[in-house]
Design a protein around this motif. Structure first.
Motif, PDB file in Angstrom:
ATOM      1  N   GLY A  95      62.007  38.151  38.245  1.00 11.58           N
ATOM      2  CA  GLY A  95      61.686  38.413  36.528  1.00 11.58           C
ATOM      3  C   GLY A  95      60.851  37.328  35.945  1.00 11.58           C
ATOM      4  O   GLY A  95      60.247  37.610  35.067  1.00 11.58           O
ATOM      5  N   LEU A  96      60.393  36.461  36.825  1.00 14.58           N
ATOM      6  CA  LEU A  96      59.233  35.540  36.274  1.00 14.58           C
ATOM      7  C   LEU A  96      57.888  36.214  36.318  1.00 14.58           C
ATOM      8  O   LEU A  96      57.713  37.101  37.144  1.00 14.58           O
ATOM      9  CB  LEU A  96      59.181  34.295  36.965  1.00 14.58           C
ATOM     10  N   LYS A  97      57.088  35.904  35.281  1.00 10.18           N
ATOM     11  CA  LYS A  97      55.807  36.474  35.227  1.00 10.18           C
ATOM     12  C   LYS A  97      54.756  35.246  35.825  1.00 10.18           C
ATOM     13  O   LYS A  97      54.606  34.371  35.464  1.00 10.18           O
ATOM     14  CB  LYS A  97      55.073  36.620  33.852  1.00 10.18           C
ATOM     15  N   VAL A  98      54.132  35.592  37.100  1.00 11.13           N
ATOM     16  CA  VAL A  98      53.230  34.826  37.944  1.00 11.13           C
ATOM     17  C   VAL A  98      51.747  35.416  37.763  1.00 11.13           C
ATOM     18  O   VAL A  98      51.875  36.537  38.162  1.00 11.13           O
ATOM     19  CB  VAL A  98      53.857  34.636  39.296  1.00 11.13           C
ATOM     20  N   CYS A  99      50.853  34.555  37.356  1.00  6.83           N
ATOM     21  CA  CYS A  99      49.675  35.250  37.253  1.00  6.83           C
ATOM     22  C   CYS A  99      48.657  34.244  38.356  1.00  6.83           C
ATOM     23  O   CYS A  99      48.693  32.955  38.359  1.00  6.83           O
ATOM     24  CB  CYS A  99      48.756  34.782  36.010  1.00  6.83           C
ATOM     25  N   ILE A 100      47.856  35.025  39.314  1.00  8.59           N
ATOM     26  CA  ILE A 100      47.155  34.467  40.194  1.00  8.59           C
ATOM     27  C   ILE A 100      45.688  34.602  39.506  1.00  8.59           C
ATOM     28  O   ILE A 100      45.237  35.541  39.232  1.00  8.59           O
ATOM     29  CB  ILE A 100      47.262  35.189  41.568  1.00  8.59           C
ATOM     30  N   VAL A 101      44.814  33.327  39.587  1.00  5.51           N
ATOM     31  CA  VAL A 101      43.580  33.383  38.925  1.00  5.51           C
ATOM     32  C   VAL A 101      42.402  33.118  39.967  1.00  5.51           C
ATOM     33  O   VAL A 101      42.477  32.135  40.439  1.00  5.51           O
ATOM     34  CB  VAL A 101      43.716  32.377  37.628  1.00  5.51           C
ATOM     35  N   GLY A 102      41.810  33.908  39.727  1.00  6.09           N
ATOM     36  CA  GLY A 102      40.359  33.728  40.430  1.00  6.09           C
ATOM     37  C   GLY A 102      39.795  34.734  41.302  1.00  6.09           C
ATOM     38  O   GLY A 102      39.922  35.845  41.059  1.00  6.09           O
TER      39      GLY A 102
ATOM     40  N   GLY B 158      51.139  47.132  42.762  1.00  2.00           N
ATOM     41  CA  GLY B 158      52.070  46.837  41.753  1.00  2.00           C
ATOM     42  C   GLY B 158      51.884  45.736  40.658  1.00  2.00           C
ATOM     43  O   GLY B 158      52.958  45.216  40.290  1.00  2.00           O
ATOM     44  N   VAL B 159      50.683  45.119  40.730  1.00  2.00           N
ATOM     45  CA  VAL B 159      50.262  43.942  40.053  1.00  2.00           C
ATOM     46  C   VAL B 159      49.670  44.446  38.904  1.00  2.00           C
ATOM     47  O   VAL B 159      48.877  45.600  38.830  1.00  2.00           O
ATOM     48  CB  VAL B 159      49.398  43.085  40.812  1.00  2.00           C
ATOM     49  N   LYS B 160      49.337  43.601  37.928  1.00  2.52           N
ATOM     50  CA  LYS B 160      48.559  44.164  36.493  1.00  2.52           C
ATOM     51  C   LYS B 160      47.296  43.166  36.564  1.00  2.52           C
ATOM     52  O   LYS B 160      47.305  42.040  36.964  1.00  2.52           O
ATOM     53  CB  LYS B 160      49.307  43.601  35.288  1.00  2.52           C
ATOM     54  N   VAL B 161      46.359  43.905  36.194  1.00  2.00           N
ATOM     55  CA  VAL B 161      44.875  43.356  36.169  1.00  2.00           C
ATOM     56  C   VAL B 161      44.602  42.829  34.841  1.00  2.00           C
ATOM     57  O   VAL B 161      44.826  43.710  33.918  1.00  2.00           O
ATOM     58  CB  VAL B 161      43.875  44.240  37.007  1.00  2.00           C
TER      59      VAL B 161
ATOM     60  N   GLU C 146      57.001  39.441  38.443  1.00  2.00           N
ATOM     61  CA  GLU C 146      55.985  40.272  37.807  1.00  2.00           C
ATOM     62  C   GLU C 146      54.714  39.646  38.229  1.00  2.00           C
ATOM     63  O   GLU C 146      54.475  38.469  37.712  1.00  2.00           O
ATOM     64  CB  GLU C 146      56.164  40.442  36.250  1.00  2.00           C
ATOM     65  N   VAL C 147      53.907  40.385  38.822  1.00  2.00           N
ATOM     66  CA  VAL C 147      52.448  39.718  39.343  1.00  2.00           C
ATOM     67  C   VAL C 147      51.312  40.239  38.485  1.00  2.00           C
ATOM     68  O   VAL C 147      51.245  41.311  38.512  1.00  2.00           O
ATOM     69  CB  VAL C 147      52.358  39.763  40.793  1.00  2.00           C
ATOM     70  N   TYR C 148      50.717  39.314  37.894  1.00  3.00           N
ATOM     71  CA  TYR C 148      49.281  39.605  37.434  1.00  3.00           C
ATOM     72  C   TYR C 148      48.168  38.901  38.116  1.00  3.00           C
ATOM     73  O   TYR C 148      48.471  37.943  38.738  1.00  3.00           O
ATOM     74  CB  TYR C 148      49.408  39.013  35.868  1.00  3.00           C
ATOM     75  N   VAL C 149      47.344  39.387  37.938  1.00  2.00           N
ATOM     76  CA  VAL C 149      46.033  38.934  38.777  1.00  2.00           C
ATOM     77  C   VAL C 149      44.860  38.874  37.533  1.00  2.00           C
ATOM     78  O   VAL C 149      44.756  39.784  36.732  1.00  2.00           O
ATOM     79  CB  VAL C 149      45.319  39.719  39.938  1.00  2.00           C
TER      80      VAL C 149
END
Ligand code: CP
Length: 306
Positions: free
Chosen positions: A156-163, A202-205, A184-187
């Motif tokens: 349930g956490l929102k994790v954003c991978i940046v770069g 399944g990630v959001k960009v 929930e994974v964001y890039v």
């Protein structure tokens, strides 16, 4: 209960119960690491070789300490000072090392799939310590361990991978692992550094970091690979820093307990400012500390699949 596979090559197809088993086992080993004598006899009699064909600080030292703290015999191989320089192939190198009665091989290589190839050719357990731009499963496991330790859950956490997602094995393993664990994974990054069709995983960009920061629980900031700058994937380091660099001004809009993560090595003042890297929300050195416990857990669990 052993793991489903006798190798750890990536997290793409590792089920949730295996990830939970590794994370739970690492909790026990982290307790061992707090003791005055940080050593248990669990892998006494086993021999582990670290085969590193690429540079490493954290992963190589961490695997070596993990093996020693489990009482295994361990030796580290650095390609730059080996007979690879005389033209010896990967397979010959590995078979010669295995002839010395090795039980497990930890391998880092610039070629995607090198540890997978090795796992088909030798009898030892093989652990991928990073293969090209493909996967770095133990990094993602220690990242997930740190998130769970600090925030109590992953689901349930929102994790954003940046770069630089396109060239990052850390990003790929984190995406696979975090999705399996229900995050929930964001890039987020420039379009030139994000693979086309990554949404299929399944990630959001996102391309605007200021839009993402207020929403997420974790920012996992990747190293900008300065060596790729010559091919012009973004206009300049200065421009990258302006649009994507994580600084204290940007973090004013973040959740109070946001976790700032980075796999290392950091380019201070490029993807991450020094005051944030060393600030209260940073768990970067916790990641490094937890890496030893995670690697102890993996060596122990793979040793148990024999
Ligand atoms: N995070 C990581 O893989 O660091 P090293 O390259 O120093 O091992």
């Amino acid at each position: 209960m052993p793991l489903k596979s006798r190798h750890l090559l990536g997290l793409e197809n590792v089920p949730e119960e295996d990830i939970n088993l590794i994370l739970d086992t690492a909790v026990s080993f982290k307790e061992v690491l707090q003791r005055p004598i940080k050593k248990v006899p669990t892998l006494q009699g086993k021999t582990i070789v670290n085969l590193f064909f690429e540079s490493s600080t954290r992963t190589r030292v961490s695997f070596e300490l993990a093996a020693r703290r489990l009482s295994a015999d361990v030796t580290s191989f650095q390609a730059s000072t080996s007979s690879v320089n005389k033209g010896e192939t990967l397979l010959d190198t590995a078979r010669n090392i295995e002839a010395m009665k090795v039980d497990m091989v930890v391998m880092r290589h610039s070629a995607v799939g090198a540890p997978h190839f090795l796992s088909r050719m030798i009898k030892s357990n093989v652990i991928n310590a990073g293969d090209g731009t493909h996967e770095h499963p133990t990094q993602a496991l220690l990242d997930m361990y740190t998130i769970k330790e600090k925030l109590g859950k992953i689901n349930g956490l929102k994790v954003c991978i940046v770069g630089d997602i396109s060239h990052s094995r850390v990003a790929m393993s984190n995406i696979y692992g975090l999705k399996t664990m229900g995050a929930e994974v964001y890039v987020c990054g420039p379009a030139t550094l994000i693979p086309r069709h990554i949404e299929k995983l399944g990630v959001k960009v996102f391309h605007n970091i200021d839009e993402v920061i207020p929403e997420v629980d974790v920012l996992n900031i990747l190293r900008i690979q300065l060596e790729r700058q010559s091919v012009g994937l973004f206009p300049s380091i200065r421009e990258y820093r302006t649009y994507f660099g994580i600084n204290s001004e940007r973090l004013k809009r973040a959740k109070k307990d946001i976790l700032i993560m980075h796999p290392g090595p950091i380019n201070r003042g490029v993807e991450l400012d020094a005051d944030v890297a060393d600030g209260n929300n940073s768990v970067i050195l916790d990641q490094v500390e937890n890496g030893v416990a995670i690697r102890m857990a993996i060596l122990y669990l793979l040793g148990a699949t024999e």
